[in-house]
Write an enzyme that holds these catalytic residues in place. Structure first.
Site, PDB file in Angstrom:
ATOM      1  N   HIS A  63       0.856  -1.537  -0.119  1.00  0.00           N
ATOM      2  CA  HIS A  63       0.023   0.012  -0.002  1.00  0.00           C
ATOM      3  C   HIS A  63       1.072   1.303   0.089  1.00  0.00           C
ATOM      4  CE1 HIS A  63      -2.648   2.814   1.584  1.00  0.00           C
ATOM      5  NE2 HIS A  63      -3.754   2.239   1.466  1.00  0.00           N
ATOM      6  N   TYR A  73     -14.660   4.761   7.307  1.00  0.00           N
ATOM      7  CA  TYR A  73     -15.327   3.045   7.289  1.00  0.00           C
ATOM      8  C   TYR A  73     -16.552   2.815   7.341  1.00  0.00           C
ATOM      9  CZ  TYR A  73     -10.591   1.863   5.391  1.00  0.00           C
ATOM     10  OH  TYR A  73     -10.142   1.743   4.804  1.00  0.00           O
ATOM     11  N   ASP A 106     -13.066   3.176  -1.443  1.00  0.00           N
ATOM     12  CA  ASP A 106     -11.933   3.404   0.166  1.00  0.00           C
ATOM     13  C   ASP A 106     -13.291   3.375   0.781  1.00  0.00           C
ATOM     14  OD1 ASP A 106      -9.539   2.708   1.489  1.00  0.00           O
ATOM     15  OD2 ASP A 106      -9.042   3.985   0.326  1.00  0.00           O
ATOM     16  N   HIS A 107     -12.939   4.912   1.309  1.00  0.00           N
ATOM     17  CA  HIS A 107     -12.906   5.083   2.564  1.00  0.00           C
ATOM     18  C   HIS A 107     -14.299   5.731   1.874  1.00  0.00           C
ATOM     19  CE1 HIS A 107      -8.462   6.165   4.032  1.00  0.00           C
ATOM     20  NE2 HIS A 107      -9.010   4.953   4.564  1.00  0.00           N
ATOM     21  N   CYS A 139      -3.783   2.565  -4.187  1.00  0.00           N
ATOM     22  CA  CYS A 139      -4.647   3.666  -3.589  1.00  0.00           C
ATOM     23  C   CYS A 139      -5.394   4.807  -4.332  1.00  0.00           C
ATOM     24  CB  CYS A 139      -4.062   3.990  -1.894  1.00  0.00           C
ATOM     25  SG  CYS A 139      -5.431   4.304  -0.711  1.00  0.00           S
ATOM     26  N   HIS A 144      -7.412   0.264  -4.313  1.00  0.00           N
ATOM     27  CA  HIS A 144      -9.001   1.032  -3.379  1.00  0.00           C
ATOM     28  C   HIS A 144      -8.749   2.610  -4.201  1.00  0.00           C
ATOM     29  CE1 HIS A 144      -6.227  -0.075   0.542  1.00  0.00           C
ATOM     30  NE2 HIS A 144      -7.365  -1.088   0.202  1.00  0.00           N
TER      31      HIS A 144
HETATM   32  C1  DNO Z   1      -6.739   3.166   5.295  1.00  0.00           C
HETATM   33  C2  DNO Z   1      -5.792   1.904   4.825  1.00  0.00           C
HETATM   34  C3  DNO Z   1      -4.907   1.805   5.825  1.00  0.00           C
HETATM   35  C4  DNO Z   1      -4.090   0.477   4.855  1.00  0.00           C
HETATM   36  C5  DNO Z   1      -2.845  -0.330   5.075  1.00  0.00           C
HETATM   37  C6  DNO Z   1      -2.566  -1.174   4.470  1.00  0.00           C
HETATM   38  O1  DNO Z   1      -7.837   3.410   5.522  1.00  0.00           O
HETATM   39  O2  DNO Z   1      -6.032   2.141   3.612  1.00  0.00           O
HETATM   40  O3  DNO Z   1      -4.707   1.699   7.107  1.00  0.00           O
HETATM   41  O4  DNO Z   1      -5.404  -0.549   5.268  1.00  0.00           O
HETATM   42  O5  DNO Z   1      -2.106   1.136   5.310  1.00  0.00           O
HETATM   43  O6  DNO Z   1      -1.593  -2.191   5.071  1.00  0.00           O
END
Ligand code: DNO
Length: 348
Positions: free
Chosen positions: A198, A322, A308-309, A236, A263
């Site tokens: 990531h 989340y 993602d978020h 991401c 992501h």
């Molecule tokens: C946050 C995530 C990160 C991710 C880690 C992967 O929302 O994208 O915490 O899980 O960095 O190791």
């Protein structure tokens, strides 16, 4: 492309049943949460995640994360044994049918924001980052509360780990990452698991700590350390996109076959190193989510995607970034884009 959704285990207010009701979710993205970083996950715990997912018609093919303990990133005398434990986890996950493992190599802090509930005029709220606020904080004096790490350390523990990084340069962090990859990637190859690092979030150094998975040049260097398919990326968009110099669409074309997990989220830039997270659609933020999705399709991406978020909307409270509702909207949006892009590409 296989659509996935993150699930934080039994304590997650977003239950597996709710996830299973979102259209077109193929697999959950989860982890064993009760073993500290560096420990070996029991086969029973791994199997339980898989069995629970399957009871809801979902697969468990993606882990996020198998955390890398600080001793490995520091490359100290404990690192070799901990790398061995890490390899054992990858073997066990492969045996259980996991195909992709997301992890990061960020010293001390994972994702970092300066605000957890930035209010928007529509009444929703989301995570935000403002470099000026971050620069004014002192992590040791504890003048801030941030997700992802503030629960993980006592003040003394944090002081101690920060001091261990005092003499660790970026080059040393690269060396420690290389030592890790050279052991882990061959094991992942044997286990049928794609490793997906990531990017650093945000993708620049903070509090004097080195950060290296930040831009095109560094990702290219990373991929060459072990030039095997299993040494891959989590792409991401919100992390890499925080740096306006990162050309995300170009990077997808360049690194396409090494991207195993995406992501997808959108952010709105409001100034130099200032942004807040928005709803997923292109028109809501500064990133071209349509173009990103199309680029993934164009390179023949057949890995995993997750929304993602999300923002907190409709009065939802819960784990920052989340919640259920906005991430579910994000999944539906990305699935819709994908269907249209895919059909158009086949002339339908
Ligand atoms: C946050 C995530 C990160 C991710 C880690 C992967 O929302 O994208 O915490 O899980 O960095 O190791």
């Amino acid at each position: 492309m296989k659509m996935t959704f993150r699930h934080y285990g039994d304590s997650d207010p977003v239950s597996l049943e709710k996830i299973s009701q979102i259209p077109q979710i193929y697999s959950i993205v989860s982890a064993v949460y009760d073993v500290p970083a560096g420990g070996v996950w029991s086969r029973e715990s791994i199997k339980k995640i898989k069995d629970d997912a399957e009871k809801h018609g979902l697969k468990f093919e993606v882990v996020e994360s198998v955390p890398v303990p600080e001793d490995i990133k520091l490359g100290n005398e404990n690192a070799p044994a901990l790398i061995e434990n890490y390899c054992e986890n990858i073997r066990r996950l492969g045996e259980a049918g996991v195909k992709c493992v997301c992890y990061n190599f960020m010293p001390v802090f994972d994702w970092l924001r300066s605000e957890l509930e930035r209010k928007s005029s529509d009444g929703s709220n989301s995570l935000a980052y403002d470099e000026n606020t971050v620069l004014s904080m002192d992590p040791v004096k504890g003048s801030l509360s941030l997700p992802g790490w503030d629960e993980s350390y006592t003040k003394e523990g944090l002081k101690d780990v920060l001091s261990q990084y005092e003499n660790i340069t970026e080059e040393m962090l690269w060396d420690n990452l290389a030592a890790f990859l050279k052991k882990v990637i061959p094991v992942a190859h044997e286990a049928g698991v794609n490793m997906a690092i990531h990017p650093d979030d945000p993708p620049w150094g903070i509090f004097g700590l080195p950060r290296i998975i930040t831009n095109e040049q560094n990702i290219e260097r990373f991929l060459k350390i072990v030039d095997m398919k299993e040494n891959g990326l989590t792409f991401c968009t919100g992390s890499l996109g925080a740096d306006v110099n990162n050309d995300l669409i170009h990077m997808i074309h360049k690194f396409g076959d090494r991207i195993h997990f995406a992501h997808i989220r959108n952010i709105k830039h409001t100034g130099y190193r200032q942004f807040h997270e928005t709803a997923h659609p292109t028109s809501c933020g500064s990133l071209d989510i349509y173009g990103i999705t199309k680029a993934l399709h164009d390179v023949g991406f057949d890995g995993y995607i997750r929304p993602d978020h999300g923002r907190m909307i409709w009065g939802e409270t819960g784990r920052y970034g989340y919640g259920l509702y906005d991430r579910a909207l994000g999944a539906a949006y990305i699935n819709g884009l994908w269907e249209a892009i895919d059909k158009l590409s086949r002339g339908e």
